[in-house]
Motif scaffolding. Structure first.
Motif, PDB file in Angstrom:
ATOM      1  N   PRO A   1       7.479  35.651 -23.993  1.00 39.87           N
ATOM      2  CA  PRO A   1       6.562  34.589 -24.428  1.00 39.87           C
ATOM      3  C   PRO A   1       5.318  35.186 -25.085  1.00 39.87           C
ATOM      4  CG  PRO A   1       7.324  34.187 -22.190  1.00 39.87           C
ATOM      5  CD  PRO A   1       7.773  35.574 -22.552  1.00 39.87           C
TER       6      PRO A   1
ATOM      7  N   ALA B   1       8.973  30.547 -33.330  1.00 34.41           N
ATOM      8  CA  ALA B   1       8.229  29.353 -32.955  1.00 34.41           C
ATOM      9  C   ALA B   1       9.095  28.467 -32.055  1.00 34.41           C
ATOM     10  CB  ALA B   1       7.815  28.587 -34.216  1.00 34.41           C
ATOM     11  N   PRO B   2       8.489  27.470 -31.387  1.00 35.77           N
ATOM     12  CA  PRO B   2       9.258  26.588 -30.496  1.00 35.77           C
ATOM     13  C   PRO B   2      10.440  25.890 -31.172  1.00 35.77           C
ATOM     14  CG  PRO B   2       6.918  26.311 -30.083  1.00 35.77           C
ATOM     15  CD  PRO B   2       7.040  27.193 -31.300  1.00 35.77           C
ATOM     16  N   ASN B   3      10.345  25.648 -32.477  1.00 36.73           N
ATOM     17  CA  ASN B   3      11.451  24.983 -33.187  1.00 36.73           C
ATOM     18  C   ASN B   3      12.478  25.982 -33.722  1.00 36.73           C
ATOM     19  OD1 ASN B   3      10.074  26.183 -35.280  1.00 36.73           O
ATOM     20  ND2 ASN B   3       9.787  24.296 -36.465  1.00 36.73           N
ATOM     21  N   ASN B   4      12.385  27.246 -33.264  1.00 38.03           N
ATOM     22  CA  ASN B   4      13.288  28.338 -33.671  1.00 38.03           C
ATOM     23  C   ASN B   4      13.072  28.820 -35.103  1.00 38.03           C
ATOM     24  OD1 ASN B   4      14.505  28.820 -31.224  1.00 38.03           O
ATOM     25  ND2 ASN B   4      16.284  27.533 -31.642  1.00 38.03           N
TER      26      ASN B   4
ATOM     27  N   ARG C   1       1.650  33.873 -27.260  1.00 35.41           N
ATOM     28  CA  ARG C   1       0.818  32.788 -27.791  1.00 35.41           C
ATOM     29  C   ARG C   1       0.017  33.301 -28.976  1.00 35.41           C
ATOM     30  NH1 ARG C   1      -0.545  27.836 -26.020  1.00 35.41           N
ATOM     31  NH2 ARG C   1      -2.544  26.943 -26.654  1.00 35.41           N
TER      32      ARG C   1
ATOM     33  N   VAL D   1      -0.383  28.154 -30.714  1.00 36.69           N
ATOM     34  CA  VAL D   1       1.064  27.956 -30.759  1.00 36.69           C
ATOM     35  C   VAL D   1       1.745  28.893 -29.760  1.00 36.69           C
ATOM     36  CG1 VAL D   1       3.138  28.059 -32.189  1.00 36.69           C
ATOM     37  CG2 VAL D   1       0.982  27.279 -33.190  1.00 36.69           C
ATOM     38  N   ASP D   2       2.591  28.327 -28.920  1.00 38.91           N
ATOM     39  CA  ASP D   2       3.388  29.127 -27.997  1.00 38.91           C
ATOM     40  C   ASP D   2       4.714  29.489 -28.667  1.00 38.91           C
ATOM     41  OD1 ASP D   2       1.687  29.173 -25.710  1.00 38.91           O
ATOM     42  OD2 ASP D   2       2.157  27.065 -25.384  1.00 38.91           O
ATOM     43  N   GLY D   3       5.085  30.747 -28.598  1.00 42.22           N
ATOM     44  CA  GLY D   3       6.348  31.189 -29.174  1.00 42.22           C
ATOM     45  C   GLY D   3       6.939  32.300 -28.343  1.00 42.22           C
ATOM     46  N   GLU D   4       7.860  33.034 -28.946  1.00 36.32           N
ATOM     47  CA  GLU D   4       8.486  34.170 -28.289  1.00 36.32           C
ATOM     48  C   GLU D   4       8.596  35.334 -29.255  1.00 36.32           C
ATOM     49  OE1 GLU D   4      11.542  32.733 -24.807  1.00 36.32           O
ATOM     50  OE2 GLU D   4      12.338  32.918 -26.842  1.00 36.32           O
TER      51      GLU D   4
ATOM     52  N   ARG E   1      13.180  39.034 -24.872  1.00 42.49           N
ATOM     53  CA  ARG E   1      12.492  37.854 -25.405  1.00 42.49           C
ATOM     54  C   ARG E   1      11.264  37.629 -24.532  1.00 42.49           C
ATOM     55  NH1 ARG E   1      17.119  33.240 -26.169  1.00 42.49           N
ATOM     56  NH2 ARG E   1      15.207  31.998 -26.347  1.00 42.49           N
TER      57      ARG E   1
END
Length: 199
Positions: free
Chosen positions: A84, A112-115, A86, A90-93, A82
């Protein structure tokens, strides 16, 4: 590609092998012969491949369907990595999973940050060497990914895909004689399927 033992399928579960059959099914429109070869290498009948696709469609359209990320974790297990990432602001993984038929690739899901999942496709494995892409002759089916073609023949312009999980790129690439050609490449799940030269 291939050559690895197929995972055992547990009754009532959707296995990693089933998932690979779904990816192959989506590629059959462009490369039925390659898909047929892959199916034989995996030791799977045509009926099994069709059943996997049917079960996948039922799963994703079920009113009780899990979210995409939960579904991938249930089928593929925990990701190999996993990282990180960007995208824009938007920051995500980026979550990566290995697949037995494509050992040099990984199935990447952008989270996304909200999965929620905003992209899912095949990418080159971190330690695998990227193909050398210099001319049109190097662009053979299944040889390279979207980002590899975009980097090799920059600037490339993204095109809307003809179906879900399909993408297109428009770019200029030299032919075998070094003559620049306007090219459109089509990808399924991020893997090159075919190219066409614009006249």
């Amino acid at each position: 590609m291939g050559g690895m033992p197929t995972p055992k399928r547990l009754a009532g579960t959707f296995s990693t092998l089933d998932f690979q059959l779904v990816l192959l099914r989506r590629m059959a429109d462009h490369n039925p012969d390659l898909v047929e070869d892959a199916r034989h290498e995996l030791g799977v009948s045509l009926a099994q491949a069709r059943e996997a696709s049917k079960r996948w469609q039922a799963m994703i359209h079920s009113p009780h369907s899990k979210g995409a990320l939960s579904r991938y974790r249930a089928i593929l297990g925990e990701p190999e990595s996993r990282t990180p990432r960007r995208i824009g602001d938007v920051d995500g993984e980026a979550w990566l999973w290995p697949l037995s038929y494509w050992p040099e690739l990984r199935f990447e899901v952008m989270v996304a940050p909200n999965n929620s999942v905003w992209n899912e496709w095949l990418v080159r494995a971190p330690q695998a060497p990227a193909p050398e892409l210099r001319t049109l002759d190097d662009l053979t089916p299944w040889s390279c990914t979207v980002d590899e073609v975009a980097r090799a023949f920059a600037p490339a312009r993204g095109l809307e895909g003809t179906a879900p999980n399909r993408w297109g790129l428009a770019f200029t690439a030299p032919d075998a004689l070094g003559v620049p050609r306007e090219v459109v490449a089509e990808f399924t799940f991020g893997l090159l399927q075919r190219t066409a030269v614009r006249q």
